[in-house]
Design an enzyme around this catalytic site. Sequence first.
Site, PDB file in Angstrom:
ATOM      1  N   GLY A 199       0.867  -1.175   0.000  1.00 41.47           N
ATOM      2  CA  GLY A 199       0.000   0.000   0.000  1.00 41.47           C
ATOM      3  C   GLY A 199       0.906   1.228   0.000  1.00 41.47           C
ATOM      4  N   ALA A 200       0.589   2.181  -0.898  1.00 37.77           N
ATOM      5  CA  ALA A 200       1.513   3.290  -1.127  1.00 37.77           C
ATOM      6  C   ALA A 200       1.921   4.042   0.154  1.00 37.77           C
ATOM      7  CB  ALA A 200       0.903   4.240  -2.150  1.00 37.77           C
ATOM      8  N   ARG A 256      10.317  -0.953  -4.665  1.00 37.23           N
ATOM      9  CA  ARG A 256       9.099  -1.015  -5.500  1.00 37.23           C
ATOM     10  C   ARG A 256       9.001   0.288  -6.291  1.00 37.23           C
ATOM     11  NH1 ARG A 256       3.717  -3.344  -3.037  1.00 37.23           N
ATOM     12  NH2 ARG A 256       3.420  -3.831  -5.233  1.00 37.23           N
ATOM     13  N   GLN A 279      -5.283  -9.108  -2.436  1.00 38.66           N
ATOM     14  CA  GLN A 279      -5.378  -8.128  -1.342  1.00 38.66           C
ATOM     15  C   GLN A 279      -6.831  -7.881  -0.938  1.00 38.66           C
ATOM     16  OE1 GLN A 279      -3.467  -7.759  -4.081  1.00 38.66           O
ATOM     17  NE2 GLN A 279      -1.658  -6.538  -3.687  1.00 38.66           N
ATOM     18  N   ASP A 282      -1.736   4.503  -6.238  1.00 38.34           N
ATOM     19  CA  ASP A 282      -0.317   4.452  -5.847  1.00 38.34           C
ATOM     20  C   ASP A 282       0.455   5.658  -6.352  1.00 38.34           C
ATOM     21  OD1 ASP A 282      -1.273   1.518  -5.861  1.00 38.34           O
ATOM     22  OD2 ASP A 282       0.533   1.583  -4.628  1.00 38.34           O
ATOM     23  N   ASN A 316      -3.266   2.492 -10.102  1.00 40.00           N
ATOM     24  CA  ASN A 316      -3.629   1.647  -8.958  1.00 40.00           C
ATOM     25  C   ASN A 316      -3.477   0.185  -9.364  1.00 40.00           C
ATOM     26  OD1 ASN A 316      -4.644   1.504  -6.204  1.00 40.00           O
ATOM     27  ND2 ASN A 316      -6.526   0.671  -7.074  1.00 40.00           N
ATOM     28  N   LYS A 317      -3.786  -0.679  -8.444  1.00 39.63           N
ATOM     29  CA  LYS A 317      -3.641  -2.125  -8.658  1.00 39.63           C
ATOM     30  C   LYS A 317      -4.238  -2.573  -9.996  1.00 39.63           C
ATOM     31  CE  LYS A 317      -1.927  -4.339  -6.548  1.00 39.63           C
ATOM     32  NZ  LYS A 317      -0.514  -4.621  -6.844  1.00 39.63           N
TER      33      LYS A 317
HETATM   34  O1  MRU Z   1       0.704  -3.978  -4.521  1.00 42.84           O
HETATM   35  P1  MRU Z   1       0.078  -3.277  -3.362  1.00 42.84           P
HETATM   36  O2  MRU Z   1      -0.710  -4.172  -2.468  1.00 42.84           O
HETATM   37  O3  MRU Z   1       1.087  -2.432  -2.609  1.00 42.84           O
HETATM   38  O4  MRU Z   1      -0.956  -2.277  -4.047  1.00 42.84           O
HETATM   39  C1  MRU Z   1      -1.714  -1.425  -3.235  1.00 42.84           C
HETATM   40  C2  MRU Z   1      -2.742  -0.683  -3.971  1.00 42.84           C
HETATM   41  O5  MRU Z   1      -2.875  -0.813  -5.170  1.00 42.84           O
HETATM   42  C3  MRU Z   1      -3.571   0.303  -3.198  1.00 42.84           C
HETATM   43  O6  MRU Z   1      -4.837   0.449  -3.768  1.00 42.84           O
HETATM   44  C4  MRU Z   1      -2.848   1.661  -3.201  1.00 42.84           C
HETATM   45  O7  MRU Z   1      -1.572   1.546  -2.647  1.00 42.84           O
HETATM   46  C5  MRU Z   1      -3.595   2.697  -2.474  1.00 42.84           C
HETATM   47  S1  MRU Z   1      -3.588   2.328  -0.753  1.00 42.84           S
HETATM   48  C6  MRU Z   1      -4.017   3.588   0.181  1.00 42.84           C
END
Ligand code: MRU
Length: 370
Positions: free
Chosen positions: A54-55, A90, A204, A245, A255-256
């Site tokens: 998560g960012a 990352r 997730q 992100d 985003n994801k």
């Molecule tokens: O690969 P991840 O689990 O780090 O990806 C996270 C996401 O895509 C979240 O939606 C994003 O970080 C926003 S969280 C506040």
Amino acid sequence: MKVNNEPYRSIWLNRNGWAADIIDQTRLPHEFVIKSLITMQDAAEAISVMRVRGAPLIGATAAYGLALAMREDASDDNLNSSAGTLLATRPTAVNLRWALARMKPALAKLPVGDRSEKAYAMAAEICDEDVAINHAIGRHALGVIRNLWQQKPAGADAFHILTHCNAGWLATVDWGTALSAIYQAYDDGIPVHVWVDETRPRNQGAALTAWELQSHGIPHDVIVDNAGGHLMQHEQVDMCITGTDRTARNGDVCNKIGTYLKALAAFDNNVPFYVALPGPTIDWQMDDGVKGIPIEQREGSEVTHVPGKNSAGLVESVQITPDGVTACNYAFDVTPARLVTGLFTERGVCEASEAGLLGLYPEQKDTTLK
Ligand code: MRU
């Protein structure tokens, strides 16, 4: 947030005053395990293998990683090389770069003997700010959710929100971004029901968002990633809210993987599609998210193998593809601003555009592009 009635953040300073403790998210939802990060390499490893993810939480963990590095050796060489190691963990979430860019110059100008204390103070400050920011995001989003709920025909028994991945308290230091909005709407008495995309390949949604919502008592159903379009066609989704992100200056949001397809389906079905973000997730130097945001590619084994609990209650990983199959694993995608109804930020709600963002963050007007 609370776990078994005990308040937790997703990262905190150990009682020894120097290690950083995290909830190991690779073990959820089946096991609740706390892990102490005791070196900078531990922090880098936790980010890379997604014990923390998560960012905003990636940024906070990098901040503690730099503090751990300064505790061991506060020389210029170690400051530079540790910041480099953490930055390389990352590539997509910009909060990592933001946290290091805030700390590194501030530490570099101090005498070596003062750097460790200052690094810990700055890491704690980043965490506290994140909590306040995320709470404010949810407060601003609540007005929009309440308005949409009040527009539903009288007698509607639930307000259905679809979310993708985990943008909850586990993705931040506390509250979350998209889920902060959902928690505050639910606590305000809006009868929220959440459609939780499972979010392959790391799941997730199925593992983390479902765990969070269950702990808070919010009604929800996990759905397969491809179900959203069908539900939207049949008026089963009142609104989508996701995290991001990295948000480009033009309002594009990264985003994801799979978020873009949800936004397309929402656009086609007139479902409001909102994105919740803290200021540090905006990349003011990036003017075109689709062209410019680096997209992380992860191991194909995350696609070919799935972890889960077996009938004996043991967690194991199983292979779901034929032997020898290769897999391609893009971790994020970019949703163009034109598909985003609005952005929820700590400073208010705005249009997904440069003008909208600058209206809330006027101090960034002169930030130059790369
Ligand atoms: O690969 P991840 O689990 O780090 O990806 C996270 C996401 O895509 C979240 O939606 C994003 O970080 C926003 S969280 C506040």
